[in-house]
Design a protein around this motif. Structure first.
Motif, PDB file in Angstrom:
ATOM      1  N   LEU A  13       0.837  -1.189   0.000  1.00  0.00           N
ATOM      2  CA  LEU A  13       0.000   0.000   0.000  1.00  0.00           C
ATOM      3  C   LEU A  13       0.876   1.244   0.000  1.00  0.00           C
ATOM      4  N   PRO A  14       0.447   2.310  -0.669  1.00  0.00           N
ATOM      5  CA  PRO A  14       1.238   3.546  -0.680  1.00  0.00           C
ATOM      6  C   PRO A  14       1.313   4.160   0.706  1.00  0.00           C
ATOM      7  N   GLN A  15       2.351   4.938   0.944  1.00  0.00           N
ATOM      8  CA  GLN A  15       2.536   5.592   2.231  1.00  0.00           C
ATOM      9  C   GLN A  15       2.256   7.087   2.088  1.00  0.00           C
ATOM     10  N   GLY A  62     -14.679  15.567  -1.887  1.00  0.00           N
ATOM     11  CA  GLY A  62     -13.519  15.895  -1.070  1.00  0.00           C
ATOM     12  C   GLY A  62     -13.119  14.686  -0.258  1.00  0.00           C
ATOM     13  N   CYS A  63     -12.815  13.588  -0.945  1.00  0.00           N
ATOM     14  CA  CYS A  63     -12.644  12.288  -0.279  1.00  0.00           C
ATOM     15  C   CYS A  63     -11.359  12.172   0.524  1.00  0.00           C
ATOM     16  N   GLY A  64     -10.476  13.191   0.453  1.00  0.00           N
ATOM     17  CA  GLY A  64      -9.241  13.125   1.232  1.00  0.00           C
ATOM     18  C   GLY A  64      -8.409  11.929   0.838  1.00  0.00           C
ATOM     19  N   TYR A  65      -7.863  11.221   1.831  1.00  0.00           N
ATOM     20  CA  TYR A  65      -6.982  10.086   1.557  1.00  0.00           C
ATOM     21  C   TYR A  65      -7.734   8.765   1.363  1.00  0.00           C
ATOM     22  N   GLY A  66      -9.055   8.833   1.267  1.00  0.00           N
ATOM     23  CA  GLY A  66      -9.822   7.688   0.803  1.00  0.00           C
ATOM     24  C   GLY A  66     -10.253   6.673   1.842  1.00  0.00           C
ATOM     25  N   GLY A  67     -10.062   6.940   3.113  1.00  0.00           N
ATOM     26  CA  GLY A  67     -10.431   5.967   4.135  1.00  0.00           C
ATOM     27  C   GLY A  67     -11.913   5.618   4.119  1.00  0.00           C
ATOM     28  N   PHE A  68     -12.759   6.637   4.032  1.00  0.00           N
ATOM     29  CA  PHE A  68     -14.194   6.374   4.016  1.00  0.00           C
ATOM     30  C   PHE A  68     -14.609   5.745   2.694  1.00  0.00           C
ATOM     31  N   LEU A  69     -13.974   6.131   1.605  1.00  0.00           N
ATOM     32  CA  LEU A  69     -14.266   5.551   0.296  1.00  0.00           C
ATOM     33  C   LEU A  69     -14.032   4.038   0.311  1.00  0.00           C
ATOM     34  N   VAL A  70     -12.944   3.619   0.925  1.00  0.00           N
ATOM     35  CA  VAL A  70     -12.648   2.189   1.051  1.00  0.00           C
ATOM     36  C   VAL A  70     -13.730   1.498   1.886  1.00  0.00           C
ATOM     37  N   GLU A  78     -21.943  -4.112  -4.147  1.00  0.00           N
ATOM     38  CA  GLU A  78     -22.705  -4.060  -5.396  1.00  0.00           C
ATOM     39  C   GLU A  78     -22.931  -2.630  -5.897  1.00  0.00           C
ATOM     40  N   LYS A  79     -22.457  -1.655  -5.145  1.00  0.00           N
ATOM     41  CA  LYS A  79     -22.619  -0.247  -5.527  1.00  0.00           C
ATOM     42  C   LYS A  79     -21.280   0.324  -5.989  1.00  0.00           C
ATOM     43  N   PHE A  80     -21.337   1.295  -6.881  1.00  0.00           N
ATOM     44  CA  PHE A  80     -20.128   1.963  -7.346  1.00  0.00           C
ATOM     45  C   PHE A  80     -20.030   3.338  -6.695  1.00  0.00           C
ATOM     46  N   ALA A  81     -18.890   3.577  -6.027  1.00  0.00           N
ATOM     47  CA  ALA A  81     -18.669   4.819  -5.290  1.00  0.00           C
ATOM     48  C   ALA A  81     -17.487   5.568  -5.894  1.00  0.00           C
ATOM     49  N   LEU A  82     -17.630   6.885  -5.996  1.00  0.00           N
ATOM     50  CA  LEU A  82     -16.576   7.723  -6.567  1.00  0.00           C
ATOM     51  C   LEU A  82     -16.109   8.746  -5.547  1.00  0.00           C
ATOM     52  N   GLY A  83     -14.798   8.840  -5.363  1.00  0.00           N
ATOM     53  CA  GLY A  83     -14.209   9.904  -4.570  1.00  0.00           C
ATOM     54  C   GLY A  83     -13.786  11.041  -5.488  1.00  0.00           C
ATOM     55  N   MET A  84     -14.113  12.256  -5.125  1.00  0.00           N
ATOM     56  CA  MET A  84     -13.759  13.434  -5.919  1.00  0.00           C
ATOM     57  C   MET A  84     -12.880  14.320  -5.046  1.00  0.00           C
ATOM     58  N   GLU A  85     -11.641  14.541  -5.484  1.00  0.00           N
ATOM     59  CA  GLU A  85     -10.656  15.249  -4.668  1.00  0.00           C
ATOM     60  C   GLU A  85      -9.914  16.256  -5.547  1.00  0.00           C
ATOM     61  N   ILE A  86      -9.786  17.485  -5.049  1.00  0.00           N
ATOM     62  CA  ILE A  86      -9.186  18.556  -5.837  1.00  0.00           C
ATOM     63  C   ILE A  86      -7.661  18.604  -5.741  1.00  0.00           C
ATOM     64  N   ARG A  87      -7.097  18.080  -4.644  1.00  0.00           N
ATOM     65  CA  ARG A  87      -5.649  18.184  -4.435  1.00  0.00           C
ATOM     66  C   ARG A  87      -4.914  17.081  -5.209  1.00  0.00           C
ATOM     67  N   VAL A  88      -3.852  17.481  -5.917  1.00  0.00           N
ATOM     68  CA  VAL A  88      -3.159  16.578  -6.838  1.00  0.00           C
ATOM     69  C   VAL A  88      -2.564  15.377  -6.112  1.00  0.00           C
ATOM     70  N   LYS A  89      -1.720  15.629  -5.148  1.00  0.00           N
ATOM     71  CA  LYS A  89      -1.010  14.531  -4.494  1.00  0.00           C
ATOM     72  C   LYS A  89      -1.957  13.646  -3.684  1.00  0.00           C
ATOM     73  N   VAL A  90      -2.977  14.249  -3.107  1.00  0.00           N
ATOM     74  CA  VAL A  90      -3.929  13.469  -2.325  1.00  0.00           C
ATOM     75  C   VAL A  90      -4.716  12.537  -3.238  1.00  0.00           C
ATOM     76  N   SER A  91      -5.185  13.050  -4.371  1.00  0.00           N
ATOM     77  CA  SER A  91      -5.920  12.187  -5.306  1.00  0.00           C
ATOM     78  C   SER A  91      -5.005  11.114  -5.876  1.00  0.00           C
ATOM     79  N   ASP A  92      -3.732  11.447  -6.125  1.00  0.00           N
ATOM     80  CA  ASP A  92      -2.773  10.440  -6.595  1.00  0.00           C
ATOM     81  C   ASP A  92      -2.637   9.309  -5.577  1.00  0.00           C
ATOM     82  N   ASP A  96      -3.551   5.353  -6.209  1.00  0.00           N
ATOM     83  CA  ASP A  96      -2.536   4.313  -5.990  1.00  0.00           C
ATOM     84  C   ASP A  96      -2.984   3.336  -4.903  1.00  0.00           C
ATOM     85  N   ARG A  97      -3.669   3.846  -3.898  1.00  0.00           N
ATOM     86  CA  ARG A  97      -4.170   2.989  -2.820  1.00  0.00           C
ATOM     87  C   ARG A  97      -5.185   1.988  -3.355  1.00  0.00           C
TER      88      ARG A  97
END
Length: 237
Positions: A13-15, A62-70, A78-92, A96-97
């Motif tokens: 997992l990415p750090q 504004g999903c941040g580092y994706g903890g809630f998205l996971v 069975e549902k498809f969820a999308l995280g939308m994040e404006i910050r480049v490195k955070v979305s990267d 990657d996660r």
């Protein structure tokens, strides 16, 4: 012939320490984004290999580092969820996660994805009318200065867009550790004719009510600091 994969490095997992970025981003500034002219133009299969003709139904704004998205991906396979994040490195980091999670757990996490975008500007470019079942605004930027309140993700103009992409009976979830922002969000959403607030009993019955507080990295940080957490859920009428 079997392929020997023993020489390949193990999937990790990415750090987050390699993806650090300033906590906030100006949503009004001119960022460079690629976005569809209309929802029908977007190829969702690039994010969800098995989506087929189905559609995204959950949006974590504004999903941040994706903890809630996971967590969403695990609770609703069975549902498809999308995280939308404006910050480049955070979305990267989130992208990657998710890629690493898919490799580590074959057949799982194909129902979550993240894109870098500005949801305040381009939400309706991605979602059709009445498409979404749930929208999440967890620990949004409070923009404390009064002159910057117009940057808050919950405001009168944007609520009309949220009501457009939410189906009847769809839910908006809000969580913050800032009491002033909580009162602001509740006041604006309650005043909007498209929404009604859920009662405390209804909130308690929601399967996500407890997950909202601590699944995200920001929520865990608030817990470590013994901070307050304010939750409100609203139904699209």
């Amino acid at each position: 012939m079997e392929v020997d994969d023993s020489s390949k490095p193990p999937v990790k997992l990415p750090q987050k320490r390699f993806y650090r970025q300033r906590a906030h981003s100006n949503p009004i500034a001119d960022h460079s984004f690629d976005y569809p002219v209309r929802p029908d133009d977007y190829d969702w299969s690039q994010h969800y290999p098995t989506i087929g003709d189905r559609r995204v139904e959950f949006a974590d704004i504004g999903c941040g580092y994706g903890g809630f998205l996971v967590t969403l991906g695990e609770l609703y396979p069975e549902k498809f969820a999308l995280g939308m994040e404006i910050r480049v490195k955070v979305s990267d980091y989130v992208m990657d996660r998710i890629e690493a999670l898919r490799k580590l757990h074959e057949g799982k996490y194909g129902n979550i994805a993240c894109i870098r975008t500005n949801a305040m500007k381009y939400l309706v470019n991605y979602f059709r009318k009445g498409q979404l079942e749930k929208m999440f605004f967890l620990y949004p930027d409070p923009h404390f200065k009064k002159a910057k309140h117009k940057w808050r993700i919950i405001n009168a103009a944007l609520l009309s867009e949220y009501s457009y992409v939410l189906r009847a009976g769809g839910l908006i979830y809000t969580v913050t550790d800032v009491k002033d922002l909580h009162e602001w969000m509740c006041a604006h959403i309650t005043r909007h004719p498209s929404f009604e607030r859920l009662s405390d009993a209804e909130v308690k019955e929601d399967i996500l009510s407890e997950k909202l507080l601590d699944s995200s990295e920001e929520g865990k940080k608030v817990t470590r600091n013994n901070g307050d957490k304010f939750v409100a859920i609203f139904r699209r009428i």
